[in-house]
Design a protein around this motif. Structure first.
Motif, mmCIF file in Angstrom:
data_model
loop_
_atom_site.group_PDB
_atom_site.id
_atom_site.type_symbol
_atom_site.label_atom_id
_atom_site.label_comp_id
_atom_site.label_asym_id
_atom_site.label_seq_id
_atom_site.Cartn_x
_atom_site.Cartn_y
_atom_site.Cartn_z
ATOM 1 N N ALA A 57 -0.810 8.160 15.106
ATOM 2 C CA ALA A 57 0.332 7.995 14.197
ATOM 3 C C ALA A 57 0.104 6.851 13.225
ATOM 4 O O ALA A 57 0.430 6.953 12.037
ATOM 5 C CB ALA A 57 1.607 7.755 15.010
ATOM 6 N N ALA A 58 -0.475 5.758 13.699
ATOM 7 C CA ALA A 58 -0.725 4.610 12.822
ATOM 8 C C ALA A 58 -1.780 4.949 11.776
ATOM 9 O O ALA A 58 -1.652 4.565 10.607
ATOM 10 C CB ALA A 58 -1.170 3.406 13.650
ATOM 11 N N LEU A 59 -2.812 5.653 12.176
ATOM 12 C CA LEU A 59 -3.856 6.046 11.224
ATOM 13 C C LEU A 59 -3.296 7.015 10.186
ATOM 14 O O LEU A 59 -3.594 6.896 8.990
ATOM 15 C CB LEU A 59 -5.025 6.690 11.967
ATOM 16 N N GLN A 60 -2.499 7.967 10.613
ATOM 17 C CA GLN A 60 -1.950 8.966 9.707
ATOM 18 C C GLN A 60 -0.985 8.349 8.712
ATOM 19 O O GLN A 60 -0.826 8.839 7.593
ATOM 20 C CB GLN A 60 -1.229 10.064 10.514
ATOM 21 N N ALA A 61 -0.349 7.234 9.092
ATOM 22 C CA ALA A 61 0.637 6.593 8.217
ATOM 23 C C ALA A 61 -0.007 5.848 7.058
ATOM 24 O O ALA A 61 0.687 5.495 6.093
ATOM 25 C CB ALA A 61 1.498 5.626 9.033
ATOM 26 N N MET A 62 -1.316 5.600 7.119
ATOM 27 C CA MET A 62 -1.998 4.874 6.049
ATOM 28 C C MET A 62 -2.429 5.825 4.941
ATOM 29 O O MET A 62 -2.937 6.920 5.215
ATOM 30 C CB MET A 62 -3.248 4.171 6.582
ATOM 31 N N ASP A 63 -2.243 5.392 3.693
ATOM 32 C CA ASP A 63 -2.826 6.172 2.605
ATOM 33 C C ASP A 63 -4.315 5.816 2.511
ATOM 34 O O ASP A 63 -4.768 4.859 3.152
ATOM 35 C CB ASP A 63 -2.084 5.926 1.293
ATOM 36 N N PRO A 64 -5.108 6.577 1.750
ATOM 37 C CA PRO A 64 -6.552 6.338 1.724
ATOM 38 C C PRO A 64 -6.940 4.913 1.343
ATOM 39 O O PRO A 64 -7.881 4.345 1.908
ATOM 40 C CB PRO A 64 -7.055 7.349 0.689
ATOM 41 N N GLN A 65 -6.219 4.320 0.409
ATOM 42 C CA GLN A 65 -6.544 2.956 -0.005
ATOM 43 C C GLN A 65 -6.273 1.966 1.124
ATOM 44 O O GLN A 65 -7.076 1.061 1.382
ATOM 45 C CB GLN A 65 -5.747 2.575 -1.249
ATOM 46 N N GLU A 66 -5.141 2.132 1.795
ATOM 47 C CA GLU A 66 -4.813 1.259 2.919
ATOM 48 C C GLU A 66 -5.827 1.406 4.043
ATOM 49 O O GLU A 66 -6.246 0.422 4.663
ATOM 50 C CB GLU A 66 -3.414 1.582 3.445
ATOM 51 N N LEU A 67 -6.237 2.632 4.283
ATOM 52 C CA LEU A 67 -7.195 2.882 5.358
ATOM 53 C C LEU A 67 -8.536 2.233 5.049
ATOM 54 O O LEU A 67 -9.152 1.605 5.911
ATOM 55 C CB LEU A 67 -7.361 4.390 5.560
ATOM 56 N N GLU A 68 -8.968 2.347 3.810
ATOM 57 C CA GLU A 68 -10.247 1.755 3.435
ATOM 58 C C GLU A 68 -10.178 0.232 3.501
ATOM 59 O O GLU A 68 -11.151 -0.426 3.924
ATOM 60 C CB GLU A 68 -10.639 2.198 2.024
ATOM 61 N N SER A 69 -9.065 -0.341 3.121
ATOM 62 C CA SER A 69 -8.903 -1.792 3.240
ATOM 63 C C SER A 69 -8.942 -2.223 4.702
ATOM 64 O O SER A 69 -9.563 -3.242 5.050
ATOM 65 C CB SER A 69 -7.574 -2.209 2.601
ATOM 66 N N ALA A 70 -8.292 -1.455 5.574
ATOM 67 C CA ALA A 70 -8.306 -1.768 7.004
ATOM 68 C C ALA A 70 -9.702 -1.637 7.579
ATOM 69 O O ALA A 70 -10.106 -2.419 8.455
ATOM 70 C CB ALA A 70 -7.336 -0.847 7.748
ATOM 71 N N VAL A 71 -10.461 -0.672 7.115
ATOM 72 C CA VAL A 71 -11.852 -0.497 7.553
ATOM 73 C C VAL A 71 -12.673 -1.736 7.235
ATOM 74 O O VAL A 71 -13.404 -2.260 8.087
ATOM 75 C CB VAL A 71 -12.475 0.743 6.878
#
Length: 252
Positions: free
Chosen positions: A146-160
């Motif tokens: 659920a936490a991963l799905q809630a991120m948009d692509p930009q947010e996910l890449e920043s978290a990576v």
């Protein structure tokens, strides 16, 4: 000053590849309102020098006890997160006269085959020097779907990039210890009130391992919370509420 502080003492034991600031920072304000918080980062984390030899649970447990000594705390509760759960358990066995309660979050008493496989890939990615791949691996094995799905692509890449770039220097030693630790025999020796907090969608340390810890400690209380392996990232308020709430039998 520490001798007149009315708050009970709480020692913090952080997880592999973490630190006191990383694992407990988001809930520190709530903890310090309730407890006199004491901690010691493991070698290679939080500015502590990296170990030259493999880490041992006994040494990490004694490191926390020494931190309590330095603050004049004769007795204390211990909060252990992930690897820190085993450290807290060993501390309670080595110093039973000093530990008043255990607050264990996402703990494991031993590394099963799944944990060992993940740990070996984790160490290999660090050695490979590929922070982006490491970050993707860590997010996939730490956050809930659920936490991963809630991120948009930009947010996910920043978290990576943050996850892959923030690994403490001592992470390989922390993870190597996680691969071989086994405190199963310590569990029935625990005599203090114990709370086990089990994130329901933990992809790194499966909830069955949390339950194994709770089942092995006499009288332990198991509480499930939503989210993945990192409650301080996904549900910090709910986690803090469990760590600070009194429960029957706790001695302070």
């Amino acid at each position: 000053m520490s001798g007149t502080d009315p708050r009970p003492a709480l020692l913090l034991a952080h997880g592999a590849g973490g630190s006191l600031a990383a694992n407990y920072g988001p809930v520190m304000a709530a903890l310090t309102a309730r407890y006199r918080v004491i901690g010691a980062d493991y070698p290679g984390a939080g500015g502590a020098p990296r170990a030259r030899e493999p880490l041992e649970l006994d040494d990490l447990a004694d490191r926390l006890a020494a931190a309590a000594d330095a603050e004049g705390a004769a007795r204390f509760a211990v909060s252990g997160f992930s690897l820190g759960g085993a450290v807290a358990i060993r501390l309670a066995v080595r110093h039973p006269e000093r530990v008043t309660a255990l607050l264990l979050t996402a703990p494991f008493a031993r590394a099963d085959a799944q944990v060992r496989l993940v740990a070996r890939v984790w160490r290999s990615l660090i050695e490979a020097g590929d922070p982006d791949t490491l970050g993707r691996f860590l997010l996939a094995h730490s956050l809930s779907p659920a936490a991963l799905q809630a991120m948009d692509p930009q947010e996910l890449e920043s978290a990576v990039k943050q996850a892959g770039g923030d690994a403490p220097a001592g992470t390989p030693e922390h993870v190597e210890l996680a691969e071989r630790l086994d405190v199963t025999a310590d569990l029935p020796r625990i005599t203090v009130p114990t709370l086990v907090v089990s994130p329901a969608d933990d992809p790194l340390i499966a909830p069955r391992l949390h339950r194994e810890v709770a089942a092995g400690i006499p009288g332990a209380r198991l509480m499930r919370i939503p989210g993945g392996h990192l409650p301080y990232a996904e549900h910090p308020d709910q986690w803090a509420a469990l760590l600070t709430a009194p429960f029957p039998g706790r001695k302070e």
